[in-house]
Motif scaffolding. Structure first.
Motif, PDB file in Angstrom:
ATOM      1  N   GLU A   1      44.355  41.741  31.254  1.00 10.35           N
ATOM      2  CA  GLU A   1      44.803  39.987  30.874  1.00 10.35           C
ATOM      3  C   GLU A   1      46.012  40.764  29.830  1.00 10.35           C
ATOM      4  OE1 GLU A   1      40.774  38.220  31.712  1.00 10.35           O
ATOM      5  OE2 GLU A   1      41.562  38.632  29.404  1.00 10.35           O
ATOM      6  N   ASN A   2      45.233  41.231  28.763  1.00  9.99           N
ATOM      7  CA  ASN A   2      46.517  41.719  27.667  1.00  9.99           C
ATOM      8  C   ASN A   2      46.827  42.829  27.675  1.00  9.99           C
ATOM      9  OD1 ASN A   2      45.750  39.307  26.731  1.00  9.99           O
ATOM     10  ND2 ASN A   2      44.287  39.925  25.617  1.00  9.99           N
ATOM     11  N   GLN A   3      46.761  44.019  29.175  1.00  5.66           N
ATOM     12  CA  GLN A   3      47.568  45.378  29.571  1.00  5.66           C
ATOM     13  C   GLN A   3      45.695  45.955  29.228  1.00  5.66           C
ATOM     14  OE1 GLN A   3      49.662  45.745  31.134  1.00  5.66           O
ATOM     15  NE2 GLN A   3      49.541  43.120  31.333  1.00  5.66           N
ATOM     16  N   GLN A   4      44.875  45.365  28.504  1.00  4.31           N
ATOM     17  CA  GLN A   4      43.198  46.602  28.113  1.00  4.31           C
ATOM     18  C   GLN A   4      43.738  47.698  29.060  1.00  4.31           C
ATOM     19  OE1 GLN A   4      42.996  43.238  28.989  1.00  4.31           O
ATOM     20  NE2 GLN A   4      41.076  42.377  28.423  1.00  4.31           N
ATOM     21  N   ARG A   5      43.504  47.781  30.345  1.00  5.68           N
ATOM     22  CA  ARG A   5      43.224  48.410  31.467  1.00  5.68           C
ATOM     23  C   ARG A   5      44.748  49.513  31.729  1.00  5.68           C
ATOM     24  NH1 ARG A   5      44.144  47.019  37.146  1.00  5.68           N
ATOM     25  NH2 ARG A   5      43.173  44.737  36.543  1.00  5.68           N
ATOM     26  N   THR A   6      45.263  49.135  31.679  1.00  3.03           N
ATOM     27  CA  THR A   6      46.846  50.045  31.265  1.00  3.03           C
ATOM     28  C   THR A   6      46.729  50.486  30.551  1.00  3.03           C
ATOM     29  OG1 THR A   6      48.664  47.708  32.184  1.00  3.03           O
ATOM     30  CG2 THR A   6      49.782  49.623  31.682  1.00  3.03           C
ATOM     31  N   GLN A   7      47.043  49.587  29.563  1.00  7.71           N
ATOM     32  CA  GLN A   7      46.258  51.248  27.374  1.00  7.71           C
ATOM     33  C   GLN A   7      45.505  51.929  28.596  1.00  7.71           C
ATOM     34  OE1 GLN A   7      48.400  51.115  25.427  1.00  7.71           O
ATOM     35  NE2 GLN A   7      47.672  52.093  24.294  1.00  7.71           N
TER      36      GLN A   7
ATOM     37  N   ALA B   1      44.709  48.108  45.435  1.00  2.79           N
ATOM     38  CA  ALA B   1      45.577  47.531  45.944  1.00  2.79           C
ATOM     39  C   ALA B   1      45.207  46.014  45.705  1.00  2.79           C
ATOM     40  CB  ALA B   1      45.967  47.695  47.482  1.00  2.79           C
ATOM     41  N   PHE B   2      44.258  46.199  45.993  1.00  2.00           N
ATOM     42  CA  PHE B   2      43.383  44.654  46.324  1.00  2.00           C
ATOM     43  C   PHE B   2      43.652  43.664  44.991  1.00  2.00           C
ATOM     44  CE2 PHE B   2      41.436  42.122  48.511  1.00  2.00           C
ATOM     45  CZ  PHE B   2      39.374  41.473  47.816  1.00  2.00           C
ATOM     46  N   VAL B   3      43.082  44.698  43.392  1.00  3.33           N
ATOM     47  CA  VAL B   3      43.333  43.681  42.476  1.00  3.33           C
ATOM     48  C   VAL B   3      44.122  43.592  41.535  1.00  3.33           C
ATOM     49  CG1 VAL B   3      42.699  44.203  39.882  1.00  3.33           C
ATOM     50  CG2 VAL B   3      41.056  44.857  41.744  1.00  3.33           C
ATOM     51  N   GLU B   4      45.279  45.188  41.840  1.00  3.93           N
ATOM     52  CA  GLU B   4      46.146  44.137  41.355  1.00  3.93           C
ATOM     53  C   GLU B   4      47.524  43.180  43.023  1.00  3.93           C
ATOM     54  OE1 GLU B   4      48.484  48.148  40.077  1.00  3.93           O
ATOM     55  OE2 GLU B   4      47.372  47.927  38.596  1.00  3.93           O
ATOM     56  N   ASP B   5      47.704  44.081  43.140  1.00  4.72           N
ATOM     57  CA  ASP B   5      48.760  42.713  44.691  1.00  4.72           C
ATOM     58  C   ASP B   5      47.767  41.767  44.343  1.00  4.72           C
ATOM     59  OD1 ASP B   5      49.436  45.983  45.930  1.00  4.72           O
ATOM     60  OD2 ASP B   5      49.614  45.160  44.074  1.00  4.72           O
ATOM     61  N   THR B   6      47.082  41.388  45.120  1.00  4.51           N
ATOM     62  CA  THR B   6      46.609  40.196  45.007  1.00  4.51           C
ATOM     63  C   THR B   6      46.221  39.567  44.222  1.00  4.51           C
ATOM     64  OG1 THR B   6      44.804  41.125  45.774  1.00  4.51           O
ATOM     65  CG2 THR B   6      45.649  40.651  47.793  1.00  4.51           C
ATOM     66  N   ASN B   7      46.636  38.395  43.911  1.00  4.05           N
ATOM     67  CA  ASN B   7      46.663  37.835  42.516  1.00  4.05           C
ATOM     68  C   ASN B   7      44.532  37.398  42.388  1.00  4.05           C
ATOM     69  OD1 ASN B   7      48.655  37.887  41.096  1.00  4.05           O
ATOM     70  ND2 ASN B   7      49.662  36.725  41.842  1.00  4.05           N
ATOM     71  N   ILE B   8      43.820  38.256  42.039  1.00  5.76           N
ATOM     72  CA  ILE B   8      42.861  37.683  41.340  1.00  5.76           C
ATOM     73  C   ILE B   8      42.956  37.051  40.476  1.00  5.76           C
ATOM     74  CG2 ILE B   8      40.364  38.490  41.244  1.00  5.76           C
ATOM     75  CD1 ILE B   8      40.332  40.504  42.699  1.00  5.76           C
ATOM     76  N   SER B   9      42.676  35.868  39.779  1.00  9.44           N
ATOM     77  CA  SER B   9      42.956  35.285  38.580  1.00  9.44           C
ATOM     78  C   SER B   9      41.466  35.479  38.001  1.00  9.44           C
ATOM     79  CB  SER B   9      43.453  33.909  38.782  1.00  9.44           C
ATOM     80  OG  SER B   9      43.085  33.168  39.530  1.00  9.44           O
ATOM     81  N   SER B  10      40.738  34.416  38.699  1.00  8.69           N
ATOM     82  CA  SER B  10      39.317  34.606  38.451  1.00  8.69           C
ATOM     83  C   SER B  10      38.658  35.708  37.730  1.00  8.69           C
ATOM     84  CB  SER B  10      38.620  33.154  38.832  1.00  8.69           C
ATOM     85  OG  SER B  10      37.987  34.450  39.594  1.00  8.69           O
ATOM     86  N   PRO B  11      37.983  35.962  36.545  1.00 11.10           N
ATOM     87  CA  PRO B  11      36.834  36.156  36.234  1.00 11.10           C
ATOM     88  C   PRO B  11      35.792  36.719  36.471  1.00 11.10           C
ATOM     89  CG  PRO B  11      37.409  34.770  33.839  1.00 11.10           C
ATOM     90  CD  PRO B  11      37.679  34.113  35.401  1.00 11.10           C
ATOM     91  N   ALA B  12      35.720  35.707  37.322  1.00 13.46           N
ATOM     92  CA  ALA B  12      34.205  35.463  38.427  1.00 13.46           C
ATOM     93  C   ALA B  12      34.835  36.441  39.148  1.00 13.46           C
ATOM     94  CB  ALA B  12      33.952  34.390  38.576  1.00 13.46           C
ATOM     95  N   ASP B  13      35.758  36.630  40.367  1.00 10.46           N
ATOM     96  CA  ASP B  13      35.780  36.959  41.125  1.00 10.46           C
ATOM     97  C   ASP B  13      36.231  38.551  41.308  1.00 10.46           C
ATOM     98  OD1 ASP B  13      38.487  34.522  42.756  1.00 10.46           O
ATOM     99  OD2 ASP B  13      36.499  35.300  42.884  1.00 10.46           O
TER     100      ASP B  13
END
Lengths: 366, 559
Positions: free
Chosen positions: B437-443, B380-392
């Motif tokens: 970003e490029n759906q790596q995790r989804t893949q 929920a935290f990662v996908e729903d709240t827009n974590i944009s920066s790589p640092a976060d």
């Protein structure tokens, strides 16, 4: 056993030779032999120190033929250093032997050098430098009396030796000899220094300060006994010191003149053998003061004798009254008695004891 | 000759100049300069000695005409003599120069001079005087200068300790009793003596000293040197002193942390018990109970991970550290200790709380449920709240990665007692491939599911062959998805350990994987972690334990 005893009897001669020009004929082999003897004696010490009867036998043999207890059993344990350092400082030692000596002194011993610390010369050099470094930072605070590090070190060595003696010598019979020996030792110092050292030693005994405990109580023989602070043991050490102090009235009087009032009060508080003689001495000095009506104060009757002035006398009594309850009681009782003996005057200028008392009571802090 | 090229003439002149300069020095600056140069000087002296010991004394003096001056001056410098082993090397050099058969007046004079120097270093004479007067008092008592200085140094240390401690009375600072400059001077002057055992109580007192000033009173050189000595195990200090050192001098803490990482990553360790031992001895987990220390160590670990691109060894060290830290925190008895959440302030608190839960505090039947809970929150935290920066993203990933034990348990539970396999798989997929970003995790998730289903089908088979698993192996060979590779190897290894069929082909299959994919270190790491966890629980069937040990032995030889 007889063979061992005979060998041990040679130790004083060996140490004596190492200090004098007789070594000029030594070559490196002779030196090796001497050092080996040193190690052998140390080995004997380590083997026999837990066997009291053998220790005593060896100790007695050592003392045979020496005037006074110069060497005793514990010195066997320190033989390699005693010998090594004596030879090092002996300029008569020829070069070949000396080189051999240097090599063996710096070499860590074949027997593991994990024993008591003082056995390493490298550590000695480091510690000597340390004592210089630690004194460098400027404006150190004045240490409390009798606690100055060098003085304490000398006092600790004195106490250590007295303890070692106390364990070796049979009581009673040898006390006079011990006293003679102690006098001889203290004569190596200037009289003021000797007084300071003895005072520091007596204080250390009673206070059992952290420094004393840290300062190598675990020495050659004494580390085995768990109860070094036992009354009997300390009595054995304090006894000779007190006897030396009280033995000569001149010496005792010089002692009391030289040291400060607070230090003496401290000692008198710890040692009841001292409080009475000290009070008596103060009484004598007090009696020598005369009242000068023109100046309105007490002055010394003969200025060439070393005695106390009125102010100093007052300060001494004041320090005594700030001591322990027992000491305070003793002092006040003595003053009361003296005042009464003088006629129990209440007016100023008639009796030194009358004039002292009110000064003291106002100065007493509860 | 090769020997005397190492000790060049230039060096001699340099050090002689230094020695002359120091001899006249009385300022604090020059004393600091001395302290800084002590290690190099010691090394130089060692080189001289190595050269001298093969030479005849007369030749040596010819070869190094300045050596007499240099050694002579250094012998009068207490900083040099007090430092570490310099005095030993110096005395050995002097010994080498002493001639056993002097042929001429020069040699005789040299000998005499050497004797004087040694007497100066070793007898009871005062440091400043030239005379070798043995104190007759000491020797009449039957003692030597060794005994005298032993007592003297201890007394001086005690006196300094008393002076410093006297400044703190019932917790109040009576300022002005000991001046800051004096404390600074004391710390500088005892720098050469740090490894002398007599000084331990003074070191402790200095490190615990707080004068009330906001600036650091102790000399920085002192703090650095103490830290060095502690890390190299040349001195031992009580824990409170070490913690104080690190709190007042962050560079020392950094050095200690990096030193620990170096130690653990460079040597081959065969069990996590060994790793735990080394980490505990470093005192860092215990020190990290101070939040400031925890923060700094955490940052250093993050950087290390970043720079090594997340090698498993470093990750394991970090995970072990966190575990030991939690243990130390639990054992801490102080009333005012911070709650654990305070150490992870920038994160989603419910997630932190869930991760902090010790697995062994829960019955094993609840593990899957707890992991699902963690996974759901994280997702929920990662996908729903827009974590944009790589640092976060890295921050949240690092938080999860620290609690590696839960991740290992997730992989195990997937095979043993999968209640909600998707959630657990997602958690592992996130760990191995956080970016999307490029759906790596989804893949990764998709592929992992495929492998997982395949494995579950084979789970209950009692007889298996390598071929049955090969389909899984082929998917690993796809180099483009390397994060996949790690996840699948993790699943496969667990499969081999925890399925009955897997036991029979375990050795063969692991050999196969490690040959084809160069992952023996990784597999070894997984096995070591599993072994550690099993040892702590103690309940696992014997055949698994046996297999684990056999595999480890075989792999340890290979790696």
């Amino acid at each position: 056993m007889e063979a061992v005893l005979e060998q041990v009897e040679q130790l004083p001669a060996l140490l004596a030779v190492s200090r004098f020009a007789l070594v000029r004929d030594w070559d490196s082999l002779t030196l090796d032999r001497a050092l080996e003897w040193g190690r052998y004696f140390q080995h004997l010490h380590d083997r026999f120190r837990t066997r009291p009867r053998l220790r005593e036998a060896l100790g007695r043999r050592l003392r045979r033929g020496q005037s006074g207890p110069l060497l005793s059993f514990p010195q066997l344990g320190r033989c390699p250093q005693l010998l090594g350092l004596a030879l090092l400082e002996n300029r008569a030692l020829p070069p070949a032997a000396c080189r051999r000596l240097l090599h063996s002194l710096l070499q860590p011993g074949a027997a593991a050098e994990v024993g008591p610390e003082p056995r390493s010369l490298v550590l000695l050099a480091r510690r000597k430098a340390a004592s210089r470094l630690l004194a460098l930072p400027r404006c150190p605070p004045r240490p409390p009396e009798g606690m100055e590090p060098q003085l304490q070190a000398e006092a600790q060595l004195l106490l250590s030796r007295l303890r070692e003696e106390g364990q070796e010598v049979e009581p009673a019979g040898e006390a006079a000899e011990r006293l003679r020996w102690l006098s001889g030792v203290l004569e190596q110092l200037s009289q003021p220094r000797a007084f300071e050292v003895v005072a520091a030693a007596l204080l250390l005994l009673r206070r059992g300060s952290g420094a004393e405990q840290a300062g190598g109580r675990g020495r050659d023989g004494s580390s085995l006994d768990g109860n070094q602070a036992s009354a009997a043991g300390e009595e054995c050490v304090a006894g000779p010191l007190l006897s030396w102090l009280l033995g000569s009235s001149e010496r005792f009087s010089a002692f009391c003149l030289f040291l400060s009032g607070s230090l003496l009060a401290s000692l008198a508080g710890h040692y009841s053998q001292l409080s009475r003689p000290y009070l008596d001495l103060l009484t004598v000095w007090g009696r020598h003061l005369l009242y000068d009506p023109l100046q309105g104060r007490w002055v010394e009757s003969c200025l060439d004798k070393a005695e106390l002035s009125w102010e100093e006398l007052r300060e001494r009594f004041s320090c005594l009254c700030q001591g322990s309850a027992l000491l305070r009681g003793q002092t006040q009782a003595a003053l009361k008695l003296l005042k009464a003996q003088d006629g129990d005057f209440k007016v100023r200028g008639l009796s030194v004891w009358t004039d002292l008392r009110p000064k003291l009571s106002s100065g007493i802090r509860v | 000759m090769a020997q005397h090229t190492t000790v060049s003439k230039l060096n001699f002149e340099y050090w002689l100049d230094k020695a002359i300069e120091w001899g006249q020095a009385t300022t604090l600056e020059s004393q600091k300069d001395m302290c800084l140069h002590l290690p190099q000087l010691q090394e130089f002296l060692r080189q001289i000695y190595e050269t001298l010991k093969h030479m005849d004394s007369f030749v040596a003096i010819q070869q190094f005409p300045l050596i007499g001056q240099l050694l002579g001056r250094l012998c009068w410098n207490p900083f040099v003599i007090g430092y570490d082993e310099s005095q030993k090397t110096l005395m050995w050099c002097l010994c080498c120069l002493y001639s056993s058969e002097p042929q001429n007046p020069v040699e005789l004079k040299a000998n005499s001079w050497i004797r004087s120097l040694l007497c100066h270093l070793l007898s009871s004479s005062k440091w400043e005087s030239n005379e070798a007067e043995t104190s007759t008092f000491t020797s009449t008592l039957g003692y030597t200068s060794a005994d005298y200085y032993c007592h003297l140094v201890k007394n001086m240390v005690f006196s300094l300790v008393t002076e410093l401690k006297g400044n703190q009375f019932n917790g109040l600072n009576i300022q002005g009793r000991v001046s800051a400059s004096r404390v600074n001077a004391v710390s500088l002057f005892c720098l050469p003596l740090i490894t002398l055992p007599d000084l331990t109580s003074l070191l402790e007192t200095l490190l615990l000293y707080h004068g009330g000033a906001s600036k650091e009173i102790l000399s920085l050189e002192f703090l650095e040197t103490v830290n060095e000595a502690f890390l190299k195990k040349k001195i031992s200090l009580p824990e409170s002193a070490v913690f104080n050192l690190w709190l007042r001098h962050p560079p020392s803490l950094e050095k200690a942390t990096l030193y620990l990482l170096d130690q653990l990553v460079s040597i081959q360790l065969n069990s996590l018990e060994e790793v735990a031992c080394v980490i505990k001895e470093s005192l860092l987990p215990q020190a990290a109970i101070h939040p400031a220390i925890f923060r700094i160590v955490n940052e250093i670990f993050k950087n290390a991970l970043w720079e090594t691109s997340g090698t498993p060894e470093v990750m394991t060290v970090i995970q072990m550290f966190i575990q030991l830290f939690l243990q130390a925190h639990q054992n801490e008895n102080k009333q005012h200790k911070f709650p654990l959440k305070a150490y992870f302030p920038y994160h989603h608190q419910p997630l932190v709380t869930a991760l902090l839960r010790c697995p062994f505090g829960l019955p094993t039947t609840q593990w899957s449920q707890h992991l699902k809970h963690i996974s759901d929150m994280l997702k929920a935290f990662v996908e729903d709240t827009n974590i944009s920066s790589p640092a976060d993203l890295f921050e949240i990933w690092f938080l999860v990665a620290c609690f590696g034990e839960w991740l290992d348990i997730a992989a195990e539970q997937l095979l043993k007692a999968a209640v909600e396999p998707d959630a657990l798989l997602w958690l592992l997929a996130f760990y191995y491939c956080p970016q999307n970003e490029n759906q790596q995790r989804t893949q990764t998730m998709v592929e992992a599911q495929a492998v997982y289903n395949h494995l579950m089908m084979l789970f209950s088979c009692t007889v298996l062959s390598v071929k049955d698993l090969e389909a899984a192996v082929y998917s690993i060979m796809d180099i483009e998805q390397c994060c996949n590779q790690h996840l699948i190897i993790h699943l496969l290894t667990n499969f081999l350990l925890f399925s009955s069929g897997g036991h029979t082909i375990a050795q063969e299959f692991i050999y196969h994987i490690t040959e084809t994919t160069d992952s023996s270190k990784e597999v070894c790491n997984i096995l070591i972690r599993t072994a550690y966890r099993i040892n702590r629980i103690g309940e696992e069937n014997q055949s698994t334990v046996k297999l684990l040990n056999e595999l480890l032995q075989k792999l340890a030889l290979k790696v």
